[in-house]
Enzyme design. Structure first.
Site, PDB file in Angstrom:
ATOM      1  N   GLU A  80      35.586  15.376  37.713  1.00 32.32           N
ATOM      2  CA  GLU A  80      34.603  14.960  36.588  1.00 32.32           C
ATOM      3  C   GLU A  80      35.525  15.029  35.231  1.00 32.32           C
ATOM      4  O   GLU A  80      35.213  14.449  34.383  1.00 32.32           O
ATOM      5  CB  GLU A  80      33.411  15.770  36.588  1.00 32.32           C
ATOM      6  CG  GLU A  80      32.513  15.358  37.634  1.00 32.32           C
ATOM      7  CD  GLU A  80      32.734  15.795  38.915  1.00 32.32           C
ATOM      8  OE1 GLU A  80      32.391  15.349  39.932  1.00 32.32           O
ATOM      9  OE2 GLU A  80      33.505  16.826  39.133  1.00 32.32           O
ATOM     10  N   HIS A 119      21.380  18.877  42.960  1.00 35.78           N
ATOM     11  CA  HIS A 119      21.391  17.329  42.729  1.00 35.78           C
ATOM     12  C   HIS A 119      19.943  16.906  42.299  1.00 35.78           C
ATOM     13  O   HIS A 119      19.638  15.904  42.558  1.00 35.78           O
ATOM     14  CB  HIS A 119      21.559  16.954  44.217  1.00 35.78           C
ATOM     15  CG  HIS A 119      22.887  17.348  44.959  1.00 35.78           C
ATOM     16  ND1 HIS A 119      23.031  18.395  45.665  1.00 35.78           N
ATOM     17  CD2 HIS A 119      23.842  16.345  45.191  1.00 35.78           C
ATOM     18  CE1 HIS A 119      24.156  18.243  46.088  1.00 35.78           C
ATOM     19  NE2 HIS A 119      24.741  17.146  45.882  1.00 35.78           N
TER      20      HIS A 119
END
Length: 324
Positions: A60, A129
């Site tokens: 990321e 998540h």
């Protein structure tokens, strides 16, 4: 106008903007052949090729760092983070570099990057998540923070974000990806950033909410209407800069306000909205500003439905405000 899902509207916005402007490109983990973890970029590689639809390593910080460099050299990158929970790995690049590029260079450079990330719960994703990190980025000067709740807004807001000169954190309520379907204009379509939407007009109480909580608010308002309470629902759409004028006008008229979001309560964005309402509407308030939120715990897997605000919890806050 065709009826499409929210995820299809996002795909449409990306395709339309890439066709319109050759400087727009997409990068992220599996965005090419895989079409993204939720298929938001499906078909773009075939249409625009690997130079503009870039599969990146699982990093990321690398994705956002690369996007910043691309933007400083004239491109308009849209970086996808697979889940907003994974965005923390790129936090330094976002808050220390992307958000401050224009300031630190005295306007010589900017970082017109859009960082897309599926946000929130509702899909049984567990604590890695399902997080709602909007408050972290709203706290950072230099960032625009957006969260749509309808397919049309998803397309129009994303297109405006791509065309803008500011870095944008574009949070997508993944619980709504395929559970809502509505008419979306074909072709180029823009929804201005920084302008809220009155979801439901009303006169007795103002309910401010965003993302996946908008349908929750609508269900609560329907029940409240049967009890004689006329609830006005406001969806800011752009969380920052906030359309505080719309909220102020509504609360100034109704005298009551409830803020609803699924992020944890403490230091959630609802706290800032509540403070702004108190500062601007104090003399009009007939009851304290109420908050209906997630809990100050990690997001639970087994107790997801308990954690997420629902119409009944929202109704309790509406009733308490009306009875005050």
């Amino acid at each position: 106008m065709p009826e499409v899902t929210l995820i299809k509207a996002i795909n449409d916005a990306l395709a339309t903007e890439m066709a319109r402007d050759p400087s727009v490109c997409v990068l992220g983990e599996d965005v090419g052949r895989g079409g993204g973890v939720f298929r938001a970029t499906e078909g773009l590689l075939r249409r625009f090729g690997p130079e503009r639809v870039i599969d990146t390593p699982l990093s990321e910080v690398g994705i956002v760092g690369m996007a910043i460099g691309m933007a400083m050299n004239g491109l308009r990158p849209v970086a996808e983070i697979e889940f907003s929970d994974f965005i923390y790995s790129a936090f330094d690049q976002i808050v220390s570099e992307m958000a401050k590029m224009r300031y630190r260079s005295a306007g010589q450079f900017t970082a017109a990057v859009v960082v897309r990330a599926p946000s929130g719960g509702g899909i049984k994703g567990g604590h890695y998540h399902s997080q709602s990190p909007e408050a972290y980025f709203i706290h950072t000067a230099g960032l625009v923070v957006v969260m749509p709740s309808t397919p049309a807004d998803a397309k129009g807001l994303l297109a405006s974000a791509i065309r803008g000169e500011d870095p944008v954190i574009f949070l997508e309520p993944k619980a709504l990806y395929r559970t809502v379907k509505a008419e979306v204009p074909d072709g180029e379509y823009l929804v201005p950033l920084g302008v809220g939407r009155i979801v439901r007009p009303g006169n007795d109480l103002t309910l401010i909410t965003w993302g996946a909580m908008v349908p929750v608010a609508e269900k609560a308002a329907e029940v409240a209407a049967k009890e004689g309470v006329d609830v006005e629902i406001i969806d800011p759409r752009t969380l920052w800069p906030l359309d505080i004028e719309m909220i102020e006008a509504s609360v100034g008229r109704t005298g009551r306000a409830v803020v609803l979001h699924e992020a944890p309560r403490t230091c959630g964005f609802g706290a800032e909205v509540s403070a702004l309402i108190q500062e601007r509407c104090f003399l009009h308030l007939k009851a304290p500003v109420a908050r209906v939120t997630g809990f100050d715990t990690p997001f639970p897997y087994a107790l997801e439905k308990t954690y997420l605000p629902d119409p009944e919890r929202t109704l309790r806050a509406i009733r308490a405000s009306m009875d005050f």
